[in-house]
Design a protein around this motif. Sequence first.
Motif, short mmCIF file in Angstrom:
data_model
loop_
_atom_site.label_atom_id
_atom_site.label_comp_id
_atom_site.label_asym_id
_atom_site.label_seq_id
_atom_site.Cartn_x
_atom_site.Cartn_y
_atom_site.Cartn_z
N SER A 199 0.85 -1.19 0.00
CA SER A 199 0.00 0.00 0.00
C SER A 199 0.88 1.24 0.00
O SER A 199 2.04 1.20 0.38
CB SER A 199 -0.94 0.01 1.21
OG SER A 199 -0.20 0.02 2.41
N LEU A 200 0.26 2.33 -0.44
CA LEU A 200 0.95 3.61 -0.45
C LEU A 200 -0.10 4.71 -0.45
O LEU A 200 -1.13 4.59 -1.12
CB LEU A 200 1.84 3.76 -1.69
CG LEU A 200 2.73 5.01 -1.77
CD1 LEU A 200 3.80 4.98 -0.67
CD2 LEU A 200 3.41 5.10 -3.12
N SER A 201 0.16 5.74 0.33
CA SER A 201 -0.69 6.94 0.35
C SER A 201 0.16 8.10 -0.10
O SER A 201 1.26 8.31 0.42
CB SER A 201 -1.21 7.21 1.76
OG SER A 201 -2.05 6.16 2.18
N GLN A 202 -0.34 8.83 -1.09
CA GLN A 202 0.43 9.96 -1.60
C GLN A 202 -0.55 10.96 -2.22
O GLN A 202 -1.36 10.60 -3.06
CB GLN A 202 1.43 9.47 -2.65
CG GLN A 202 2.32 10.59 -3.19
CD GLN A 202 3.39 10.02 -4.10
OE1 GLN A 202 4.11 9.11 -3.72
NE2 GLN A 202 3.49 10.57 -5.29
N GLY A 203 -0.46 12.20 -1.78
CA GLY A 203 -1.27 13.27 -2.37
C GLY A 203 -2.77 13.02 -2.28
O GLY A 203 -3.50 13.35 -3.20
N LEU A 246 2.75 7.47 -8.84
CA LEU A 246 3.08 6.25 -8.11
C LEU A 246 3.44 5.19 -9.15
O LEU A 246 2.99 5.25 -10.29
CB LEU A 246 1.88 5.74 -7.32
CG LEU A 246 1.16 6.67 -6.39
CD1 LEU A 246 -0.04 5.95 -5.77
CD2 LEU A 246 2.08 7.14 -5.29
N PHE A 247 4.18 4.21 -8.73
CA PHE A 247 4.46 3.07 -9.60
C PHE A 247 4.12 1.79 -8.87
O PHE A 247 4.53 1.60 -7.72
CB PHE A 247 5.94 3.04 -10.01
CG PHE A 247 6.32 4.15 -10.94
CD1 PHE A 247 6.16 4.00 -12.31
CD2 PHE A 247 6.81 5.35 -10.45
CE1 PHE A 247 6.50 5.02 -13.17
CE2 PHE A 247 7.15 6.38 -11.30
CZ PHE A 247 6.99 6.22 -12.67
N LEU A 248 3.35 0.93 -9.53
CA LEU A 248 3.15 -0.43 -9.07
C LEU A 248 4.30 -1.23 -9.66
O LEU A 248 4.44 -1.32 -10.89
CB LEU A 248 1.81 -0.99 -9.55
CG LEU A 248 1.63 -2.50 -9.44
CD1 LEU A 248 1.80 -2.97 -8.00
CD2 LEU A 248 0.28 -2.92 -10.00
N ASN A 249 5.15 -1.77 -8.81
CA ASN A 249 6.32 -2.54 -9.25
C ASN A 249 6.09 -4.02 -9.07
O ASN A 249 5.65 -4.47 -8.01
CB ASN A 249 7.55 -2.14 -8.42
CG ASN A 249 7.90 -0.69 -8.60
OD1 ASN A 249 8.38 -0.30 -9.65
ND2 ASN A 249 7.66 0.10 -7.57
N VAL A 263 4.30 -0.04 -13.40
CA VAL A 263 3.08 0.52 -14.00
C VAL A 263 2.82 1.87 -13.34
O VAL A 263 2.62 1.94 -12.13
CB VAL A 263 1.86 -0.39 -13.79
CG1 VAL A 263 0.63 0.19 -14.46
CG2 VAL A 263 2.14 -1.80 -14.28
N PRO A 264 2.81 2.98 -14.11
CA PRO A 264 2.56 4.30 -13.52
C PRO A 264 1.09 4.48 -13.15
O PRO A 264 0.20 4.07 -13.90
CB PRO A 264 2.98 5.27 -14.63
CG PRO A 264 2.86 4.50 -15.90
CD PRO A 264 3.10 3.06 -15.55
N ILE A 265 0.86 5.11 -12.00
CA ILE A 265 -0.49 5.41 -11.52
C ILE A 265 -0.48 6.86 -11.06
O ILE A 265 0.34 7.27 -10.25
CB ILE A 265 -0.88 4.51 -10.33
CG1 ILE A 265 -0.79 3.03 -10.74
CG2 ILE A 265 -2.27 4.87 -9.82
CD1 ILE A 265 -0.94 2.07 -9.58
N GLU A 266 -1.41 7.65 -11.61
CA GLU A 266 -1.54 9.05 -11.23
C GLU A 266 -2.95 9.31 -10.73
O GLU A 266 -3.91 8.70 -11.22
CB GLU A 266 -1.30 9.96 -12.43
CG GLU A 266 0.07 9.84 -13.05
CD GLU A 266 0.18 10.70 -14.28
OE1 GLU A 266 0.29 11.93 -14.13
OE2 GLU A 266 0.14 10.14 -15.40
N ALA A 267 -3.09 10.24 -9.80
CA ALA A 267 -4.43 10.65 -9.36
C ALA A 267 -5.18 11.20 -10.56
O ALA A 267 -4.63 11.94 -11.37
CB ALA A 267 -4.32 11.69 -8.25
#
Length: 185
Positions: free
Chosen positions: A39-43, A166-169, A179-183
């Motif tokens: 998991s990751l929380s960002q922005g 974010l990147f899912l690695n 895989v790049p993930i953006e809000a």
Amino acid sequence: MSTKKIILFSILGIVLLFGGYVAYIIATTKNHSPAGTASLSQGGLDVSLTYSRPFKKGRLVFGPEAEGALQPYGKYWRLGANEATEITFSKAVKFAGKPVAAGQYVIYAVPGESTWTFGLNTELGRWGYAEVDHGKDVLTVEVPSTTLPEIVEQLTLDFTGQDSVLFLNMKWDQTHVAVPIEAGE
């Protein structure tokens, strides 16, 4: 004892033995591919996933089917073992540039030699090898893969953050896919 009773008890015994064997296999399968989370929380965006983490164990993980690869190129993969891997987004995102609504999805992959296809699907709660119903796919995207200098023995999925992306690695054996993930907007 009558012949019918002997046959009935024999069948009952076989059913009980088979049921016990199946229960044993199900109970111990997590030992071979233990559960993992990331998991990751960002922005203001929370992203999490659950998956099972198989080991390489000296096998060819990704490659041609003719060479006996555990996960052949061009074939559906649930991105782990046991249950299907599931990913959750707290709000709308762009997954490798394509819009996705907030929610929970099955995430799967189709490995390739230099690019991988990832899909998000709404068929939650899946277990086993069977492919998802592709009619329930939300999207599919292609992303490049790279070769790692060292072997990663156990499948590892994690998230890293960089500015607003974010990147899912996915790392396993000597393969890395990000895989790049953006809000979303």
